[in-house]
Design a protein around this motif. Structure first.
Motif, short mmCIF file in Angstrom:
data_model
loop_
_atom_site.label_atom_id
_atom_site.label_comp_id
_atom_site.label_asym_id
_atom_site.label_seq_id
_atom_site.Cartn_x
_atom_site.Cartn_y
_atom_site.Cartn_z
N GLY A 200 0.67 -1.49 0.04
CA GLY A 200 0.17 0.11 0.39
C GLY A 200 0.92 1.29 0.05
O GLY A 200 2.23 0.91 0.22
N PRO A 201 -0.02 2.37 0.01
CA PRO A 201 0.58 3.96 0.06
C PRO A 201 1.87 4.21 1.75
O PRO A 201 2.71 4.59 1.31
N ARG A 202 1.25 3.26 2.42
CA ARG A 202 2.40 3.08 3.73
C ARG A 202 3.90 2.69 3.43
O ARG A 202 5.10 2.53 4.07
N ALA A 203 4.06 1.42 2.76
CA ALA A 203 4.88 0.76 2.11
C ALA A 203 6.13 1.09 2.18
O ALA A 203 6.38 2.18 1.42
N PRO A 204 6.46 0.88 3.47
CA PRO A 204 8.26 1.53 3.45
C PRO A 204 9.19 1.18 2.32
O PRO A 204 8.86 0.00 2.43
N ARG A 205 10.34 2.35 2.26
CA ARG A 205 11.00 2.65 1.23
C ARG A 205 12.22 3.19 1.90
O ARG A 205 12.56 3.89 1.75
N LEU A 206 13.27 1.97 1.68
CA LEU A 206 14.40 2.09 2.85
C LEU A 206 15.91 2.36 2.10
O LEU A 206 15.61 1.73 1.15
N GLU A 207 17.14 2.98 2.76
CA GLU A 207 17.94 3.31 1.44
C GLU A 207 19.39 2.86 2.98
O GLU A 207 19.04 2.83 4.42
N MET A 208 19.87 2.13 2.74
CA MET A 208 21.11 1.61 3.33
C MET A 208 22.13 1.75 2.79
O MET A 208 22.57 1.52 1.43
N ARG A 209 23.38 1.80 3.69
CA ARG A 209 24.12 2.04 3.04
C ARG A 209 25.54 1.82 4.02
O ARG A 209 25.67 1.41 5.58
N ALA A 210 26.37 0.76 3.63
CA ALA A 210 27.52 -0.26 4.24
C ALA A 210 28.62 -0.31 3.42
O ALA A 210 28.53 -1.25 3.09
N GLY A 211 29.64 -0.07 4.27
CA GLY A 211 30.61 0.44 3.17
C GLY A 211 30.58 0.47 1.64
O GLY A 211 29.93 2.17 1.53
N ASP A 212 31.04 -0.19 1.05
CA ASP A 212 30.41 0.24 -0.31
C ASP A 212 29.32 -0.16 -0.98
O ASP A 212 28.98 -0.23 -2.18
N SER A 213 28.51 -0.91 -0.26
CA SER A 213 27.36 -1.54 -1.08
C SER A 213 26.12 -0.59 -0.31
O SER A 213 25.82 -0.34 0.61
N ARG A 214 25.51 -0.38 -1.35
CA ARG A 214 24.31 0.28 -1.25
C ARG A 214 23.26 -0.57 -2.11
O ARG A 214 23.04 -1.14 -3.16
N MET A 215 21.79 0.18 -1.55
CA MET A 215 20.66 -0.27 -1.78
C MET A 215 19.47 0.59 -0.96
O MET A 215 19.61 1.36 -0.40
N ASP A 216 18.65 -0.40 -2.18
CA ASP A 216 17.54 1.47 -2.15
C ASP A 216 15.61 0.88 -1.78
O ASP A 216 15.74 -0.19 -2.69
N GLY A 217 15.05 1.02 -2.41
CA GLY A 217 14.06 0.22 -2.19
C GLY A 217 13.75 -0.37 -0.96
O GLY A 217 12.69 -1.20 -1.34
#
Length: 440
Positions: free
Chosen positions: A287-304
Protein backbone atom coordinates in the motif's frame (compact mmCIF):
# COMPACT_ATOMS: atom_id res chain seq x y z
CA UNK A 1 31.97 -33.14 21.26
CA UNK A 2 35.33 -34.90 21.28
CA UNK A 3 37.35 -34.75 18.02
CA UNK A 4 37.31 -38.56 17.77
CA UNK A 5 33.51 -38.60 17.35
CA UNK A 6 33.31 -36.01 14.59
CA UNK A 7 34.32 -38.34 11.72
CA UNK A 8 31.55 -40.74 12.75
CA UNK A 9 28.97 -37.97 12.68
CA UNK A 10 30.31 -36.93 9.28
CA UNK A 11 29.94 -40.49 7.97
CA UNK A 12 26.39 -40.70 9.33
CA UNK A 13 25.57 -37.42 7.56
CA UNK A 14 26.91 -38.69 4.23
CA UNK A 15 25.10 -42.03 4.52
CA UNK A 16 21.82 -40.27 5.36
CA UNK A 17 22.28 -37.84 2.48
CA UNK A 18 22.85 -40.66 0.00
CA UNK A 19 19.87 -42.50 1.46
CA UNK A 20 17.61 -39.49 0.96
CA UNK A 21 18.39 -39.70 -2.78
CA UNK A 22 18.32 -43.51 -3.07
CA UNK A 23 14.89 -44.01 -1.44
CA UNK A 24 12.88 -42.12 -4.10
CA UNK A 25 15.01 -43.67 -6.87
CA UNK A 26 14.19 -47.17 -5.63
CA UNK A 27 10.49 -46.28 -5.28
CA UNK A 28 9.99 -44.47 -8.60
CA UNK A 29 13.14 -44.79 -10.69
CA UNK A 30 13.76 -41.89 -13.06
CA UNK A 31 10.21 -40.67 -12.43
CA UNK A 32 11.44 -39.47 -9.02
CA UNK A 33 12.68 -36.34 -10.81
CA UNK A 34 9.07 -35.58 -11.78
CA UNK A 35 7.93 -36.08 -8.21
CA UNK A 36 10.65 -33.72 -7.02
CA UNK A 37 9.52 -31.14 -9.58
CA UNK A 38 5.95 -31.51 -8.30
CA UNK A 39 7.14 -30.80 -4.75
CA UNK A 40 9.03 -27.68 -5.91
CA UNK A 41 5.94 -26.39 -7.74
CA UNK A 42 3.82 -27.02 -4.65
CA UNK A 43 6.21 -25.05 -2.45
CA UNK A 44 6.29 -22.17 -4.94
CA UNK A 45 2.47 -22.02 -5.18
CA UNK A 46 2.21 -22.13 -1.39
CA UNK A 47 4.65 -19.20 -1.16
CA UNK A 48 2.54 -17.25 -3.67
CA UNK A 49 -0.56 -17.95 -1.62
CA UNK A 50 1.11 -16.80 1.60
CA UNK A 51 2.28 -13.59 -0.12
CA UNK A 52 -1.22 -12.78 -1.39
CA UNK A 53 -2.65 -13.51 2.06
CA UNK A 54 -0.19 -11.14 3.77
CA UNK A 55 0.10 -8.41 1.16
CA UNK A 56 -3.47 -7.88 -0.04
CA UNK A 57 -7.02 -7.57 1.20
CA UNK A 58 -10.39 -8.63 -0.17
CA UNK A 59 -10.79 -11.41 -2.78
CA UNK A 60 -7.06 -11.70 -3.46
CA UNK A 61 -6.37 -12.37 0.23
CA UNK A 62 -9.07 -15.04 0.26
CA UNK A 63 -7.65 -16.61 -2.91
CA UNK A 64 -4.18 -16.56 -1.36
CA UNK A 65 -5.41 -18.30 1.78
CA UNK A 66 -7.11 -20.99 -0.32
CA UNK A 67 -4.01 -21.45 -2.49
CA UNK A 68 -1.65 -21.70 0.50
CA UNK A 69 -3.78 -24.55 1.86
CA UNK A 70 -4.80 -26.25 -1.41
CA UNK A 71 -1.32 -26.43 -2.94
CA UNK A 72 0.36 -28.56 -0.23
CA UNK A 73 -2.76 -30.70 0.24
CA UNK A 74 -2.90 -31.40 -3.50
CA UNK A 75 0.75 -32.41 -3.58
CA UNK A 76 0.28 -34.70 -0.57
CA UNK A 77 -2.84 -36.19 -2.17
CA UNK A 78 -1.00 -36.98 -5.41
CA UNK A 79 1.93 -38.49 -3.51
CA UNK A 80 -0.49 -40.66 -1.50
CA UNK A 81 -2.54 -41.76 -4.52
CA UNK A 82 0.51 -43.00 -6.39
CA UNK A 83 2.18 -44.63 -3.40
CA UNK A 84 4.92 -42.03 -3.09
CA UNK A 85 3.99 -40.52 0.27
CA UNK A 86 6.03 -42.81 2.49
CA UNK A 87 9.12 -42.73 0.22
CA UNK A 88 8.90 -38.93 0.28
CA UNK A 89 8.57 -38.87 4.07
CA UNK A 90 11.49 -41.29 4.44
CA UNK A 91 13.66 -39.21 2.09
CA UNK A 92 12.80 -36.04 4.02
CA UNK A 93 13.62 -37.65 7.38
CA UNK A 94 16.94 -38.91 6.04
CA UNK A 95 17.74 -35.42 4.75
CA UNK A 96 17.01 -33.99 8.21
CA UNK A 97 19.28 -36.62 9.78
CA UNK A 98 22.01 -35.63 7.32
CA UNK A 99 21.66 -31.97 8.29
CA UNK A 100 21.70 -32.62 12.04
CA UNK A 101 24.64 -35.02 11.84
CA UNK A 102 26.52 -32.63 9.53
CA UNK A 103 26.14 -29.74 11.95
CA UNK A 104 27.19 -31.99 14.84
CA UNK A 105 30.33 -33.01 12.97
CA UNK A 106 31.34 -29.47 12.06
CA UNK A 107 30.31 -27.58 15.21
CA UNK A 108 33.32 -25.63 16.50
CA UNK A 109 35.12 -26.39 19.77
CA UNK A 110 34.41 -22.99 21.26
CA UNK A 111 30.93 -21.66 21.87
CA UNK A 112 29.29 -18.36 21.11
CA UNK A 113 30.98 -16.52 23.95
CA UNK A 114 34.39 -16.11 22.34
CA UNK A 115 37.79 -16.35 23.98
CA UNK A 116 37.64 -13.91 26.90
CA UNK A 117 36.09 -16.33 29.40
CA UNK A 118 37.51 -16.31 32.92
CA UNK A 119 36.43 -17.23 36.43
CA UNK A 120 34.71 -14.37 38.22
CA UNK A 121 34.59 -13.62 41.96
CA UNK A 122 31.18 -13.21 43.50
CA UNK A 123 29.89 -9.60 43.36
CA UNK A 124 29.56 -7.75 46.65
CA UNK A 125 26.62 -5.50 45.71
CA UNK A 126 24.64 -7.06 42.84
CA UNK A 127 21.56 -5.15 41.67
CA UNK A 128 18.78 -6.75 39.60
CA UNK A 129 15.67 -5.18 38.11
CA UNK A 130 12.74 -7.52 37.45
CA UNK A 131 9.60 -7.11 35.37
CA UNK A 132 6.81 -9.21 36.96
CA UNK A 133 4.75 -9.12 33.74
CA UNK A 134 7.44 -10.47 31.42
CA UNK A 135 7.04 -13.95 29.99
CA UNK A 136 3.56 -14.36 31.42
CA UNK A 137 4.71 -13.87 35.00
CA UNK A 138 7.95 -15.88 35.16
CA UNK A 139 9.32 -13.68 37.94
CA UNK A 140 6.61 -14.87 40.31
CA UNK A 141 6.33 -18.39 38.91
CA UNK A 142 10.01 -19.12 39.54
CA UNK A 143 10.25 -17.01 42.74
CA UNK A 144 13.09 -15.05 41.15
CA UNK A 145 12.93 -12.09 43.52
CA UNK A 146 13.18 -14.25 46.66
CA UNK A 147 15.97 -16.36 45.19
CA UNK A 148 17.94 -13.31 44.11
CA UNK A 149 17.63 -11.69 47.54
CA UNK A 150 18.72 -14.97 49.17
CA UNK A 151 21.83 -14.81 46.95
CA UNK A 152 22.61 -11.31 48.26
CA UNK A 153 21.21 -9.18 45.44
CA UNK A 154 19.23 -5.97 45.73
CA UNK A 155 16.03 -6.46 43.75
CA UNK A 156 13.88 -3.74 42.19
CA UNK A 157 10.45 -4.84 40.93
CA UNK A 158 8.90 -2.74 38.18
CA UNK A 159 5.39 -1.63 38.97
CA UNK A 160 2.80 -3.06 36.56
CA UNK A 161 1.23 -0.33 34.45
CA UNK A 162 3.61 2.39 35.62
CA UNK A 163 6.13 3.96 33.23
CA UNK A 164 9.54 3.66 34.84
CA UNK A 165 12.87 4.70 33.36
CA UNK A 166 14.81 1.44 33.70
CA UNK A 167 18.07 3.01 32.54
CA UNK A 168 17.73 5.75 35.16
CA UNK A 169 17.16 3.10 37.86
CA UNK A 170 20.32 1.31 36.74
CA UNK A 171 22.37 4.53 36.75
CA UNK A 172 21.18 5.30 40.28
CA UNK A 173 22.17 1.78 41.36
CA UNK A 174 25.67 2.37 39.99
CA UNK A 175 25.89 5.65 41.88
CA UNK A 176 24.92 3.82 45.07
CA UNK A 177 27.71 1.26 44.69
CA UNK A 178 26.30 -1.62 42.64
CA UNK A 179 29.09 -3.77 41.17
CA UNK A 180 26.84 -5.93 38.95
CA UNK A 181 23.69 -5.02 37.03
CA UNK A 182 21.12 -7.66 36.13
CA UNK A 183 17.74 -7.92 34.43
CA UNK A 184 14.95 -10.47 34.70
CA UNK A 185 12.78 -9.55 31.74
CA UNK A 186 12.67 -9.24 28.00
CA UNK A 187 15.43 -8.36 25.56
CA UNK A 188 14.32 -4.72 25.31
CA UNK A 189 14.73 -4.18 29.06
CA UNK A 190 18.01 -6.09 29.05
CA UNK A 191 19.40 -3.80 26.34
CA UNK A 192 18.65 -0.69 28.41
CA UNK A 193 20.50 -2.00 31.46
CA UNK A 194 23.28 -3.58 29.40
CA UNK A 195 24.05 -0.14 27.97
CA UNK A 196 24.49 1.28 31.49
CA UNK A 197 26.65 -1.68 32.50
CA UNK A 198 28.88 -1.29 29.44
CA UNK A 199 29.24 2.45 29.98
CA UNK A 200 30.39 1.87 33.57
CA UNK A 201 32.50 -1.23 32.89
CA UNK A 202 30.35 -3.41 35.16
CA UNK A 203 29.39 -7.06 34.60
CA UNK A 204 25.88 -7.75 33.32
CA UNK A 205 23.61 -10.64 34.32
CA UNK A 206 20.83 -11.72 31.94
CA UNK A 207 17.99 -13.70 33.52
CA UNK A 208 15.70 -15.08 30.77
CA UNK A 209 12.32 -14.18 32.24
CA UNK A 210 10.89 -12.75 29.00
CA UNK A 211 8.88 -14.38 26.26
CA UNK A 212 11.72 -15.19 23.85
CA UNK A 213 15.04 -13.96 25.27
CA UNK A 214 17.14 -14.47 22.15
CA UNK A 215 20.16 -12.92 23.84
CA UNK A 216 20.00 -15.46 26.68
CA UNK A 217 19.59 -18.23 24.11
CA UNK A 218 22.90 -17.31 22.46
CA UNK A 219 24.58 -16.99 25.85
CA UNK A 220 23.75 -20.63 26.47
CA UNK A 221 21.34 -19.94 29.36
CA UNK A 222 18.43 -22.17 30.29
CA UNK A 223 15.27 -20.36 29.17
CA UNK A 224 13.02 -23.10 30.59
CA UNK A 225 14.16 -22.33 34.15
CA UNK A 226 15.38 -18.73 34.44
CA UNK A 227 16.27 -19.21 38.09
CA UNK A 228 19.38 -21.17 37.06
CA UNK A 229 20.92 -17.92 35.78
CA UNK A 230 21.15 -16.73 39.40
CA UNK A 231 23.90 -19.30 40.02
CA UNK A 232 26.22 -16.82 38.32
CA UNK A 233 26.13 -14.74 41.53
CA UNK A 234 27.99 -17.44 43.46
CA UNK A 235 29.64 -19.64 40.83
CA UNK A 236 30.02 -17.70 37.63
CA UNK A 237 32.33 -17.07 34.72
CA UNK A 238 32.73 -13.85 32.82
CA UNK A 239 33.47 -12.97 29.23
CA UNK A 240 33.05 -10.04 26.88
CA UNK A 241 30.58 -9.76 24.02
CA UNK A 242 29.86 -7.08 21.45
CA UNK A 243 27.11 -4.52 21.76
CA UNK A 244 25.24 -2.90 18.88
CA UNK A 245 24.16 0.72 18.76
CA UNK A 246 21.52 2.45 16.63
CA UNK A 247 21.62 6.25 16.81
CA UNK A 248 23.46 5.87 20.11
CA UNK A 249 20.93 3.45 21.62
CA UNK A 250 22.26 -0.02 22.51
CA UNK A 251 20.78 -3.30 21.32
CA UNK A 252 21.76 -6.83 22.35
CA UNK A 253 19.98 -8.55 19.44
CA UNK A 254 18.92 -6.31 16.59
CA UNK A 255 17.52 -3.06 15.29
CA UNK A 256 14.81 -3.52 12.67
CA UNK A 257 13.54 -0.96 10.19
CA UNK A 258 10.68 -0.91 7.73
CA UNK A 259 7.82 -3.39 7.82
CA UNK A 260 8.49 -5.05 11.18
CA UNK A 261 9.20 -1.75 12.91
CA UNK A 262 5.89 -0.38 11.63
CA UNK A 263 3.97 -3.40 12.94
CA UNK A 264 5.61 -3.07 16.37
CA UNK A 265 4.49 0.58 16.45
CA UNK A 266 0.80 -0.36 16.22
CA UNK A 267 -1.01 0.29 19.55
CA UNK A 268 -2.55 -3.20 19.66
CA UNK A 269 0.69 -5.06 18.92
CA UNK A 270 1.59 -5.94 22.53
CA UNK A 271 -1.73 -7.58 23.28
CA UNK A 272 -2.56 -9.06 19.88
CA UNK A 273 0.63 -9.63 17.90
CA UNK A 274 -0.66 -11.98 15.17
CA UNK A 275 -3.94 -10.16 14.60
CA UNK A 276 -2.20 -6.78 14.40
CA UNK A 277 0.41 -8.05 11.95
CA UNK A 278 -2.21 -9.73 9.77
CA UNK A 279 -4.27 -6.53 9.63
CA UNK A 280 -1.32 -4.19 9.01
CA UNK A 281 0.84 -6.09 6.52
CA UNK A 282 -1.20 -5.45 3.34
CA UNK A 283 -0.71 -1.70 3.70
CA UNK A 284 2.92 -2.08 4.75
CA UNK A 285 3.87 -4.43 1.91
CA UNK A 286 1.98 -3.06 -1.10
CA UNK A 287 0.00 0.00 0.00
CA UNK A 288 0.89 3.70 0.08
CA UNK A 289 2.42 3.28 3.54
CA UNK A 290 4.85 0.62 2.34
CA UNK A 291 8.31 1.65 3.59
CA UNK A 292 11.13 2.29 1.15
CA UNK A 293 14.46 2.35 2.92
CA UNK A 294 17.96 3.23 1.83
CA UNK A 295 20.98 1.41 3.24
CA UNK A 296 24.69 2.10 3.04
CA UNK A 297 27.33 -0.24 4.49
CA UNK A 298 30.87 0.35 3.26
CA UNK A 299 30.81 0.06 -0.53
CA UNK A 300 27.35 -1.56 -0.53
CA UNK A 301 24.33 0.65 -1.24
CA UNK A 302 20.71 -0.43 -1.65
CA UNK A 303 17.43 1.45 -1.93
CA UNK A 304 13.76 0.60 -2.18
CA UNK A 305 14.00 -1.86 0.73
CA UNK A 306 10.84 -2.89 2.53
CA UNK A 307 12.62 -4.32 5.54
CA UNK A 308 16.09 -4.09 7.02
CA UNK A 309 17.48 -5.97 10.00
CA UNK A 310 20.77 -4.94 11.60
CA UNK A 311 21.94 -7.43 14.21
CA UNK A 312 24.59 -7.55 16.91
CA UNK A 313 26.74 -10.16 15.08
CA UNK A 314 25.33 -12.05 12.07
CA UNK A 315 22.53 -14.56 12.36
CA UNK A 316 23.21 -18.08 11.19
CA UNK A 317 20.32 -17.91 8.75
CA UNK A 318 18.40 -15.02 7.27
CA UNK A 319 15.14 -16.76 8.15
CA UNK A 320 15.43 -19.21 11.01
CA UNK A 321 11.98 -20.19 12.21
CA UNK A 322 13.15 -23.22 14.18
CA UNK A 323 15.93 -21.40 16.05
CA UNK A 324 15.14 -17.66 15.90
CA UNK A 325 17.92 -15.31 16.85
CA UNK A 326 20.73 -17.87 16.61
CA UNK A 327 24.23 -16.49 16.19
CA UNK A 328 27.45 -18.46 15.97
CA UNK A 329 29.33 -15.70 17.80
CA UNK A 330 28.65 -12.62 19.88
CA UNK A 331 32.24 -11.46 19.60
CA UNK A 332 33.00 -11.18 15.88
CA UNK A 333 33.08 -7.37 15.94
CA UNK A 334 30.65 -7.26 12.99
CA UNK A 335 27.04 -6.27 12.45
CA UNK A 336 24.84 -8.66 10.51
CA UNK A 337 22.68 -7.01 7.84
CA UNK A 338 19.62 -8.59 6.23
CA UNK A 339 17.93 -6.59 3.45
CA UNK A 340 14.53 -7.52 1.97
CA UNK A 341 13.04 -6.11 -1.20
CA UNK A 342 9.99 -7.88 -2.61
CA UNK A 343 8.13 -6.01 -5.34
CA UNK A 344 5.82 -8.68 -6.74
CA UNK A 345 4.47 -12.18 -6.27
CA UNK A 346 7.26 -13.81 -8.27
CA UNK A 347 9.92 -12.34 -5.98
CA UNK A 348 7.90 -13.36 -2.93
CA UNK A 349 7.72 -16.95 -4.16
CA UNK A 350 11.49 -17.00 -4.66
CA UNK A 351 12.01 -16.07 -1.00
CA UNK A 352 11.56 -19.79 -0.24
CA UNK A 353 15.12 -20.16 -1.60
CA UNK A 354 16.37 -18.35 1.51
CA UNK A 355 19.79 -16.78 1.13
CA UNK A 356 19.79 -17.53 -2.60
CA UNK A 357 16.65 -15.47 -3.20
CA UNK A 358 17.22 -12.31 -5.30
CA UNK A 359 14.87 -10.43 -2.97
CA UNK A 360 17.07 -11.06 0.05
CA UNK A 361 20.60 -9.78 0.61
CA UNK A 362 22.92 -10.56 3.52
CA UNK A 363 26.18 -8.86 4.39
CA UNK A 364 28.33 -7.87 7.35
CA UNK A 365 29.72 -4.47 8.28
CA UNK A 366 31.08 -2.46 11.17
CA UNK A 367 28.78 0.46 10.42
CA UNK A 368 25.44 0.74 8.61
CA UNK A 369 23.61 3.95 7.67
CA UNK A 370 19.83 3.73 7.24
CA UNK A 371 17.73 6.48 5.64
CA UNK A 372 14.27 6.86 4.17
CA UNK A 373 12.12 8.70 6.69
CA UNK A 374 10.02 11.39 4.99
CA UNK A 375 9.84 13.60 8.09
CA UNK A 376 13.46 13.30 9.17
CA UNK A 377 12.80 10.35 11.47
CA UNK A 378 12.74 6.58 11.17
CA UNK A 379 10.61 4.08 13.09
CA UNK A 380 12.68 1.24 14.47
CA UNK A 381 12.28 -1.84 16.61
CA UNK A 382 15.16 -2.01 19.10
CA UNK A 383 15.13 -5.54 20.50
CA UNK A 384 11.38 -5.60 19.90
CA UNK A 385 10.68 -2.18 21.46
CA UNK A 386 9.28 0.56 19.22
CA UNK A 387 11.30 3.78 19.05
CA UNK A 388 11.52 6.76 16.71
CA UNK A 389 15.05 7.74 15.74
CA UNK A 390 16.43 10.78 13.88
CA UNK A 391 17.28 9.94 10.28
CA UNK A 392 19.67 8.93 8.91
CA UNK A 393 20.29 6.30 11.57
CA UNK A 394 23.89 5.21 12.07
CA UNK A 395 24.22 1.66 13.40
CA UNK A 396 27.61 0.55 14.72
CA UNK A 397 29.21 -2.28 16.65
CA UNK A 398 31.21 -1.88 19.86
CA UNK A 399 33.50 -4.95 20.04
CA UNK A 400 33.79 -6.53 23.48
CA UNK A 401 31.93 -3.63 25.09
CA UNK A 402 29.81 -5.71 27.49
CA UNK A 403 31.08 -7.87 30.36
CA UNK A 404 28.63 -10.77 30.76
CA UNK A 405 28.35 -12.98 33.86
CA UNK A 406 26.84 -16.47 33.42
CA UNK A 407 26.75 -19.63 35.54
CA UNK A 408 29.75 -21.92 35.18
CA UNK A 409 27.38 -24.78 34.28
CA UNK A 410 24.72 -23.99 31.69
CA UNK A 411 23.14 -25.74 28.67
CA UNK A 412 25.53 -24.03 26.28
CA UNK A 413 25.21 -23.09 22.65
CA UNK A 414 23.27 -25.87 20.90
CA UNK A 415 24.51 -27.12 17.59
CA UNK A 416 23.28 -25.44 14.49
CA UNK A 417 24.67 -23.24 11.81
CA UNK A 418 24.67 -22.23 8.20
CA UNK A 419 24.23 -24.77 5.40
CA UNK A 420 26.50 -27.78 5.89
CA UNK A 421 29.87 -27.59 4.11
CA UNK A 422 29.60 -30.95 2.32
CA UNK A 423 33.11 -30.97 0.78
CA UNK A 424 34.62 -30.32 4.22
CA UNK A 425 32.31 -32.93 5.72
CA UNK A 426 33.49 -35.47 3.12
CA UNK A 427 37.14 -34.73 3.91
CA UNK A 428 36.39 -35.17 7.60
CA UNK A 429 34.57 -38.48 7.00
CA UNK A 430 37.40 -39.88 4.87
CA UNK A 431 40.40 -38.40 6.67
CA UNK A 432 39.30 -38.41 10.31
CA UNK A 433 40.34 -35.72 12.78
CA UNK A 434 43.43 -34.73 10.78
CA UNK A 435 41.28 -33.39 7.94
CA UNK A 436 39.36 -31.16 10.29
CA UNK A 437 42.48 -29.95 12.02
CA UNK A 438 44.22 -29.08 8.76
CA UNK A 439 41.17 -27.22 7.49
CA UNK A 440 41.05 -25.17 10.67
Amino acid sequence: MTPERRPWWARLALVALVGSAVVPLVAAGLRSALWLLLAVVGVALTAVGVWWTLAYTGPLRLLGALLSVAAPLTVLGLYSSYGMLWPAVAAFVLWLVAQVAGHAALVPEDDVTGQWRRAAPAPRHPWIVMNPLSGGGKVDRFALADRARAAGAEVVLLEPGAHQDVAALARRAVAEGADLLGVAGGDGTQALVAEVAAHNGLPFLAIPAGTRNHFALDLGLDRRDPSTALRALSDGVEFRVDLGYAAGRAFVNNASFGTYAAVVAEPDYRGHKLQTAFRSLPVLLTGPRAPRLEMRAGDSRMDGLQALLVSNNPYLRAVDANRPGRRRSLSSGLLGVVCVRVDDTAQAARLVRGDRSPGLTRLTAREVVVAGGADGTLAAGIDGEHVTLPAPVVCRIAPGALRVRVPRDRPGHPSGGPPVDWPELTRLALGGTEARASAA
